[in-house]
Design a protein around this motif. Structure first.
Motif, PDB file in Angstrom:
ATOM      1  N   ASP A 212       2.921 -16.977   8.152  1.00  0.00           N
ATOM      2  CA  ASP A 212       2.455 -16.019   9.158  1.00  0.00           C
ATOM      3  C   ASP A 212       3.483 -15.881  10.285  1.00  0.00           C
ATOM      4  N   GLN A 213       4.041 -16.994  10.724  1.00  0.00           N
ATOM      5  CA  GLN A 213       5.041 -16.960  11.796  1.00  0.00           C
ATOM      6  C   GLN A 213       6.285 -16.204  11.342  1.00  0.00           C
ATOM      7  N   LEU A 214       6.738 -16.494  10.142  1.00  0.00           N
ATOM      8  CA  LEU A 214       7.908 -15.810   9.603  1.00  0.00           C
ATOM      9  C   LEU A 214       7.652 -14.314   9.462  1.00  0.00           C
ATOM     10  N   THR A 215       6.469 -13.943   8.997  1.00  0.00           N
ATOM     11  CA  THR A 215       6.110 -12.538   8.852  1.00  0.00           C
ATOM     12  C   THR A 215       6.067 -11.847  10.211  1.00  0.00           C
ATOM     13  N   ALA A 216       5.495 -12.507  11.206  1.00  0.00           N
ATOM     14  CA  ALA A 216       5.455 -11.933  12.558  1.00  0.00           C
ATOM     15  C   ALA A 216       6.876 -11.706  13.083  1.00  0.00           C
ATOM     16  N   GLU A 217       7.766 -12.642  12.822  1.00  0.00           N
ATOM     17  CA  GLU A 217       9.156 -12.487  13.264  1.00  0.00           C
ATOM     18  C   GLU A 217       9.828 -11.312  12.552  1.00  0.00           C
ATOM     19  N   LEU A 218       9.531 -11.142  11.261  1.00  0.00           N
ATOM     20  CA  LEU A 218      10.091 -10.006  10.526  1.00  0.00           C
ATOM     21  C   LEU A 218       9.579  -8.680  11.085  1.00  0.00           C
ATOM     22  N   ILE A 219       8.301  -8.633  11.425  1.00  0.00           N
ATOM     23  CA  ILE A 219       7.734  -7.415  12.020  1.00  0.00           C
ATOM     24  C   ILE A 219       8.419  -7.124  13.348  1.00  0.00           C
ATOM     25  N   ASN A 220       8.585  -8.156  14.170  1.00  0.00           N
ATOM     26  CA  ASN A 220       9.223  -7.945  15.473  1.00  0.00           C
ATOM     27  C   ASN A 220      10.681  -7.518  15.326  1.00  0.00           C
ATOM     28  N   THR A 221      11.377  -8.079  14.343  1.00  0.00           N
ATOM     29  CA  THR A 221      12.766  -7.705  14.093  1.00  0.00           C
ATOM     30  C   THR A 221      12.873  -6.249  13.662  1.00  0.00           C
TER      31      THR A 221
ATOM     32  N   GLN B  23      11.654   0.463  13.298  1.00  0.00           N
ATOM     33  CA  GLN B  23      11.399   1.181  12.049  1.00  0.00           C
ATOM     34  C   GLN B  23       9.895   1.307  11.796  1.00  0.00           C
ATOM     35  N   ILE B  24       9.145   0.271  12.113  1.00  0.00           N
ATOM     36  CA  ILE B  24       7.694   0.297  11.913  1.00  0.00           C
ATOM     37  C   ILE B  24       7.049   1.311  12.859  1.00  0.00           C
ATOM     38  N   LYS B  25       7.493   1.320  14.117  1.00  0.00           N
ATOM     39  CA  LYS B  25       6.959   2.289  15.074  1.00  0.00           C
ATOM     40  C   LYS B  25       7.206   3.715  14.593  1.00  0.00           C
ATOM     41  N   LYS B  26       8.413   3.992  14.125  1.00  0.00           N
ATOM     42  CA  LYS B  26       8.737   5.338  13.641  1.00  0.00           C
ATOM     43  C   LYS B  26       7.883   5.705  12.434  1.00  0.00           C
TER      44      LYS B  26
ATOM     45  N   GLN C 123       1.578  13.241  10.335  1.00  0.00           N
ATOM     46  CA  GLN C 123       1.119  13.856   9.085  1.00  0.00           C
ATOM     47  C   GLN C 123      -0.389  14.105   9.106  1.00  0.00           C
ATOM     48  N   GLN C 124      -1.109  13.380   9.957  1.00  0.00           N
ATOM     49  CA  GLN C 124      -2.552  13.565  10.109  1.00  0.00           C
ATOM     50  C   GLN C 124      -2.871  14.442  11.317  1.00  0.00           C
ATOM     51  N   ASN C 125      -1.822  15.107  11.837  1.00  0.00           N
ATOM     52  CA  ASN C 125      -1.938  15.984  12.997  1.00  0.00           C
ATOM     53  C   ASN C 125      -2.370  15.224  14.255  1.00  0.00           C
ATOM     54  N   ILE C 126      -1.938  13.974  14.340  1.00  0.00           N
ATOM     55  CA  ILE C 126      -2.177  13.147  15.524  1.00  0.00           C
ATOM     56  C   ILE C 126      -0.821  12.931  16.179  1.00  0.00           C
ATOM     57  N   HIS C 127      -0.675  13.437  17.371  1.00  0.00           N
ATOM     58  CA  HIS C 127       0.610  13.372  18.059  1.00  0.00           C
ATOM     59  C   HIS C 127       0.584  12.215  19.045  1.00  0.00           C
ATOM     60  N   LEU C 128       1.415  11.225  18.772  1.00  0.00           N
ATOM     61  CA  LEU C 128       1.455  10.067  19.654  1.00  0.00           C
ATOM     62  C   LEU C 128       2.836   9.439  19.635  1.00  0.00           C
ATOM     63  N   GLN C 129       3.064   8.618  20.652  1.00  0.00           N
ATOM     64  CA  GLN C 129       4.293   7.842  20.733  1.00  0.00           C
ATOM     65  C   GLN C 129       3.894   6.394  20.971  1.00  0.00           C
ATOM     66  N   ILE C 130       4.369   5.513  20.104  1.00  0.00           N
ATOM     67  CA  ILE C 130       4.076   4.084  20.253  1.00  0.00           C
ATOM     68  C   ILE C 130       5.130   3.497  21.180  1.00  0.00           C
ATOM     69  N   SER C 131       4.688   2.980  22.312  1.00  0.00           N
ATOM     70  CA  SER C 131       5.640   2.470  23.291  1.00  0.00           C
ATOM     71  C   SER C 131       5.972   0.991  23.079  1.00  0.00           C
ATOM     72  N   ARG C 132       5.085   0.266  22.419  1.00  0.00           N
ATOM     73  CA  ARG C 132       5.322  -1.169  22.236  1.00  0.00           C
ATOM     74  C   ARG C 132       4.618  -1.631  20.968  1.00  0.00           C
ATOM     75  N   LEU C 133       5.315  -2.424  20.169  1.00  0.00           N
ATOM     76  CA  LEU C 133       4.735  -3.018  18.981  1.00  0.00           C
ATOM     77  C   LEU C 133       5.271  -4.438  18.880  1.00  0.00           C
ATOM     78  N   THR C 134       4.378  -5.413  18.922  1.00  0.00           N
ATOM     79  CA  THR C 134       4.784  -6.807  18.759  1.00  0.00           C
ATOM     80  C   THR C 134       3.788  -7.500  17.840  1.00  0.00           C
TER      81      THR C 134
END
Length: 104
Positions: A61-70, A74-77, A85-96
């Protein structure tokens, strides 16, 4: 601003190992653990899967969390594109990400 929380359970650490083996190896460089040395020394994905299958879930789980943070940009985009694609317009400002029991 809206805060969104998700709890994610990873069912297939092996597929993550295949996709992110170079990043996993880099994170484990310098470790004194024999398994970490093997992974960081260029082990095949099959060997990596076998080694990761022996690690405790908390370590995975820790390793996976680090991979997500790294890979957070790309994940935010990808998430923003999926929303668009679902016609929801948003900008993700932070993902951890953090393993359960740890703070992000």
């Amino acid at each position: 601003m809206i805060k969104l929380e998700l709890d994610v359970s990873v069912a297939d650490y092996g597929s993550l190992a295949e996709q992110f083996l170079p990043q996993i190896a880099e994170k484990l460089k310098g470790s004194n653990n024999p398994a970490a040395k093997l992974l960081s020394g260029g082990a095949s994905s099959a060997v990596a899967k076998m080694i990761l299958s022996k690690l405790p879930k908390a370590a995975l789980d820790q390793l996976t969390a680090e991979l997500i943070n790294t890979n957070q940009e790309q994940i935010k985009k990808a998430l923003e594109k999926l929303a668009e694609q679902q016609n929801i317009h948003l900008q993700i400002s932070r993902l951890t990400a953090a393993a359960a029991g740890q703070t992000s």
